[in-house]
Design an enzyme around this catalytic site. Sequence first.
Site, mmCIF file in Angstrom:
data_model
loop_
_atom_site.group_PDB
_atom_site.id
_atom_site.type_symbol
_atom_site.label_atom_id
_atom_site.label_comp_id
_atom_site.label_asym_id
_atom_site.label_seq_id
_atom_site.Cartn_x
_atom_site.Cartn_y
_atom_site.Cartn_z
ATOM 1 N N GLY A 26 0.824 -1.197 0.000
ATOM 2 C CA GLY A 26 0.000 0.000 0.000
ATOM 3 C C GLY A 26 0.855 1.243 0.000
ATOM 4 O O GLY A 26 2.064 1.190 -0.243
ATOM 5 N N GLY A 27 0.227 2.401 0.279
ATOM 6 C CA GLY A 27 0.964 3.649 0.294
ATOM 7 C C GLY A 27 2.016 3.696 1.373
ATOM 8 O O GLY A 27 3.025 4.385 1.262
ATOM 9 N N LYS B 275 3.560 -4.563 8.892
ATOM 10 C CA LYS B 275 3.450 -3.431 7.968
ATOM 11 C C LYS B 275 4.739 -2.622 8.101
ATOM 12 O O LYS B 275 5.005 -2.010 9.136
ATOM 13 C CB LYS B 275 2.230 -2.600 8.348
ATOM 14 C CG LYS B 275 1.813 -1.558 7.336
ATOM 15 C CD LYS B 275 0.520 -0.914 7.817
ATOM 16 C CE LYS B 275 -0.003 0.096 6.822
ATOM 17 N NZ LYS B 275 -1.232 0.738 7.323
ATOM 18 N N ASP C 33 -10.422 7.031 5.544
ATOM 19 C CA ASP C 33 -10.049 6.220 4.374
ATOM 20 C C ASP C 33 -10.750 4.863 4.411
ATOM 21 O O ASP C 33 -10.155 3.825 4.126
ATOM 22 C CB ASP C 33 -8.532 6.027 4.312
ATOM 23 C CG ASP C 33 -8.056 5.607 2.919
ATOM 24 O OD1 ASP C 33 -8.810 5.811 1.946
ATOM 25 O OD2 ASP C 33 -6.940 5.064 2.821
#
Length: 587
Positions: A276-277, A298, A395
């Site tokens: 992801g970002g 992550k 989000d």
Amino acid sequence: MDYHSFFLGRDQQSYSGQDHGMVYISVRLIWIDRTQSWSLYLTAQVDGCDRYALCGAYGSCNINNSPACECLTGFVPKYPKDWNEADWSHGCVPKTPLNCGAGEGFLKYSGIKLPDTRQSWYNRTMDLDECRDVCLKNCTCTAYSSLDITGGGSGCILWFGELIDIRVYTEYGQDIFIRMAASELPAYGSSKRKKQARILVIALLSFGMALLGLCLMLYVLKKKPKREGIILDNPGPIQDFTTGSENDDLELPLFRFATIAYATDNFSVKNVLGKGGFGQVYKGILTEGQENKEIAVKRLSAYSRQGLHEFKNEVLSISKLQHRNLVKILGCCIQEEERMLIYEYMPNKSLDSFIFDPNRSILIDWSKRFRIINGIARGLLYLHQDSRLRIIHRDLKASNILLDHEMNPKIADFGMARIFGGDETEAKTSRVVGTYGYMPPEYAIDGLFSVKSDVYSFGVLVLEIVSGKRNRGFCHPDHNLNLLGHAWRLYKEDRQLELIDKLENESCNPNEVLRSIHVGLLCVQQCPEYRPTMSTVVLMLSSETTLPEPKEPGFHTGRYLSKMDSSPVKQEGSSTNGLTITLPAAR
């Protein structure tokens, strides 16, 4: 007159001078009976190389040299002392003794007078190649040549024993092939040099590989994690990574980098779950005592546009949150430049991998979808109202809803979340973040966000779960509306059940479907004041209360996408469900 002639042979020659390259005189006498004496008939000049076997075996005579005798190439004087004193009668011997059958060959000598043929054999019909083969098979054969040099050469002559009476001619000489040991042949020397070169190259390559292997081993040993304690002792408060100041203790365990690296097999590519970002997400196995626990790691990418600010924001947002419909964070890792978040592992990955996949969407029937809708609603209610902090997710989308073993939904990815304090319910920002298709109009246009922003995103998500279609990029042959506009049109025409995913027709509960669509349309109304709170949403989904009529949705025409796509944005991250973006708010 009767007479006899007599030629003074080479043993009866006279000479003048001291040089062995001297000119000799040949004399011919005639016997005269009348006088009973020899009379001089003629004299002729001859050179020193005309003397028979002057240079001995394997020696060659050259009248132009001084001294005239020298050993053939590949041969040395038999008695060097005598040879140096001009006694050449003993001749030369091979530099390397012959060993029949040990790779011997022939060396070509050109421009010479062929040796004495008293120990030779010839054949008129053989060619030179056949001649060579015959000589090579006979260990006593020392040389071979063409018998007749006219017309390019023909026939074969072989020599056995020592080669005697050889001289060099500057012109009109012949070729002879003399037997040599393998080491004296040019091909052998070239092969030997090549072999030595190969050995040298192999040695250098071996040394280089060994050195490279040593360097790699040292690097791996330096980088390879050791199984130290899983959690740091007394980690203390987490620092503000942007200002260097300290925050209150966030009650979040700090893991050692070595522990996480070991759990993910040193961040192996095979363990990558997605990207992801923020960066890449890895699956890992964390050992706790005698049990293994699956985790998702992550890891902040060095090239991530979502950097330290988002990392800190996610830690602050979720570290104190505990709810069955929020992904559980187990801790974080902060070491030098490394920033990582450790979550519980969700084996069924994200919601979008099911509802938008024609092959997998059949795995979640209506009852599971309705349970997912309710679970997301309860998770948002906890964030907005029941937790110690009031949090706006900002989000919410299908790719940020993870599914556990029993397909229970878990809201994830709090990198864009904002924490509200006290009675604060609304804020404005010049840094708009979120994903196209899920952002409400007031936020995308004016930068205003509140709990109603998440309500709008939830409404879009409900309609996507019901229909199995994405809002952004929705296409219908009868109009240019997006999914919201299509659902609104069906609602006004009282055809709401046409929105449902065809794969759910047999399993669906029509009342639950209609109620879910109705609630979804209430949540996506253009005006934030008209949208219900999440507490009301949870109540409406779980009861048979009468629902108010929804008003027109925001961003329902579908045409705003191309307009927004054409404007410059700063991309913060991506997922299979659209782009998470950051862009300046309009003035």
